[in-house]
Design an enzyme around this catalytic site. Sequence first.
Site, PDB file in Angstrom:
ATOM      1  N   ARG A  66       0.827  -1.212   0.000  1.00 42.34           N
ATOM      2  CA  ARG A  66       0.000   0.000   0.000  1.00 42.34           C
ATOM      3  C   ARG A  66       0.862   1.262   0.000  1.00 42.34           C
ATOM      4  NH1 ARG A  66      -4.821   0.717  -1.476  1.00 42.34           N
ATOM      5  NH2 ARG A  66      -5.602  -0.993  -0.205  1.00 42.34           N
ATOM      6  N   ARG A  89       0.920  -6.386  -9.819  1.00 46.16           N
ATOM      7  CA  ARG A  89       1.367  -5.774  -8.562  1.00 46.16           C
ATOM      8  C   ARG A  89       1.540  -6.784  -7.440  1.00 46.16           C
ATOM      9  NH1 ARG A  89      -3.659  -2.597  -5.637  1.00 46.16           N
ATOM     10  NH2 ARG A  89      -5.246  -4.189  -5.933  1.00 46.16           N
ATOM     11  N   HIS A 165       0.022   3.601 -10.364  1.00 40.98           N
ATOM     12  CA  HIS A 165      -0.873   4.026  -9.288  1.00 40.98           C
ATOM     13  C   HIS A 165      -0.083   4.801  -8.222  1.00 40.98           C
ATOM     14  CE1 HIS A 165      -3.966   3.845  -6.251  1.00 40.98           C
ATOM     15  NE2 HIS A 165      -4.753   3.089  -6.976  1.00 40.98           N
ATOM     16  N   ASP A 210     -12.487   9.967  -6.249  1.00 41.41           N
ATOM     17  CA  ASP A 210     -12.051   8.797  -7.019  1.00 41.41           C
ATOM     18  C   ASP A 210     -12.496   9.015  -8.458  1.00 41.41           C
ATOM     19  OD1 ASP A 210     -12.333   5.176  -6.421  1.00 41.41           O
ATOM     20  OD2 ASP A 210     -11.301   6.352  -7.956  1.00 41.41           O
ATOM     21  N   GLU A 269      -2.535   9.233 -10.911  1.00 39.71           N
ATOM     22  CA  GLU A 269      -2.080   8.035 -11.610  1.00 39.71           C
ATOM     23  C   GLU A 269      -2.116   8.218 -13.117  1.00 39.71           C
ATOM     24  OE1 GLU A 269      -5.019   6.202  -8.249  1.00 39.71           O
ATOM     25  OE2 GLU A 269      -4.752   5.006 -10.077  1.00 39.71           O
TER      26      GLU A 269
HETATM   27  O1  TA6 Z   1      -7.051   4.267  -8.319  1.00 38.69           O
HETATM   28  C1  TA6 Z   1      -8.137   4.503  -7.520  1.00 38.69           C
HETATM   29  C2  TA6 Z   1      -8.720   3.163  -7.087  1.00 38.69           C
HETATM   30  O2  TA6 Z   1      -9.146   2.430  -8.175  1.00 38.69           O
HETATM   31  C3  TA6 Z   1      -9.822   3.389  -6.051  1.00 38.69           C
HETATM   32  O3  TA6 Z   1     -11.070   3.009  -6.540  1.00 38.69           O
HETATM   33  C4  TA6 Z   1      -9.389   2.566  -4.841  1.00 38.69           C
HETATM   34  O4  TA6 Z   1      -9.970   1.345  -4.798  1.00 38.69           O
HETATM   35  C5  TA6 Z   1      -7.880   2.499  -5.049  1.00 38.69           C
HETATM   36  O5  TA6 Z   1      -7.706   2.375  -6.414  1.00 38.69           O
HETATM   37  C6  TA6 Z   1      -7.144   1.454  -4.267  1.00 38.69           C
HETATM   38  O6  TA6 Z   1      -7.363   0.192  -4.759  1.00 38.69           O
HETATM   39  P1  TA6 Z   1      -6.715  -1.076  -3.996  1.00 38.69           P
HETATM   40  O7  TA6 Z   1      -7.136  -2.271  -4.794  1.00 38.69           O
HETATM   41  O8  TA6 Z   1      -5.227  -0.870  -4.001  1.00 38.69           O
HETATM   42  O9  TA6 Z   1      -7.269  -1.065  -2.612  1.00 38.69           O
END
Ligand code: TA6
Length: 311
Positions: A66, A89, A165, A210, A269
């Site tokens: 994360r 990932r 991301h 988002d 991103e």
């Molecule tokens: O990039 C934004 C997003 O798609 C949000 O919707 C949120 O879910 C975030 O990514 C994090 O996703 P993750 O799967 O890493 O928890």
Amino acid sequence: MSVEKPPVEICKGVNGLDKVVLREVRGSSAEVYLYGGHVTSWRNDHGEELLFLSTKAIFKPPKAIRGGIPICFPQFGSHGNLDQHGFARNRFWSIDTNPPPFPTVSTNKALIDLIFKPSEEDLKTWPHSYEFRLRITLGPGGDLMLTSRIRNIDAKPLSFTFAYHTYLSVSDISEVRVEGLETLDFLDNLKAKERFTEQGDAITFESEVDKIYLATPTKIAVIDHEKKRTFVLRKDGLPDAVVWNPWEKKAKSMADFGDDDYKHMLCVEAAAVEKVITLKPGEEWKGRLELSAVPSSYRSGQLDPQRVLQG
Ligand code: TA6
């Protein structure tokens, strides 16, 4: 007398996971885990961390780390029937000892080439053969460059969506502005991906966001007033840009994210989401992200993002 550290060092990181440390002579550095081909740290020549890494990040498969710069491939978000953000990932990548040459020879020493190829298991999930090469470079000024080259080595076409991301570290999210996305159309992930048009001013933050901005300029500026710092994102081959902050409520719902962490991060991103990328057999796609962090005193106009965006 301090011993000069090498520009590229392969070592062990959290939980003994393999990582690569890149160092630039003037002091900037970056760290990349082979798990996920994942950049987890980018520091300027004062040693200040520029990327956000969750205080509760989990460095253990199959969980994605994360923070830093997760790679979303072959699917962004829930845009498809694979797991959220695909699987690159949370797979182990390898060091690419013999990458095909780049058009321009890089004089940078602080760089590493990684490669990801699907396993037998992956082929069951997503039946396509490809080679995903990722070059991570730390430039002389401390800029961080990520260049992905995905080659379809299958006998049939393949289509994917993609994102870097990126989790930027910010002093206080309520003091941050994003410039370069004004008046653009976006898909709101909080409203069933409905399409809207952004208002005219710079984007600021006071609640969960988002959004997938469509067909954005190749440069986006993120201004952190408190830190007098401007992040400049330059991107190629990635028409869209996703902006995400989970804010308070969602932050509490994520086990690998501290309750207050949302105050100190913003995801911007570089992505290809609206239009899938399709590669015929033998074809290669390239997607590039360049991150710079420049001192800014926006108010005094020393560095006006508009000039950054036009420069
Ligand atoms: O990039 C934004 C997003 O798609 C949000 O919707 C949120 O879910 C975030 O990514 C994090 O996703 P993750 O799967 O890493 O928890």
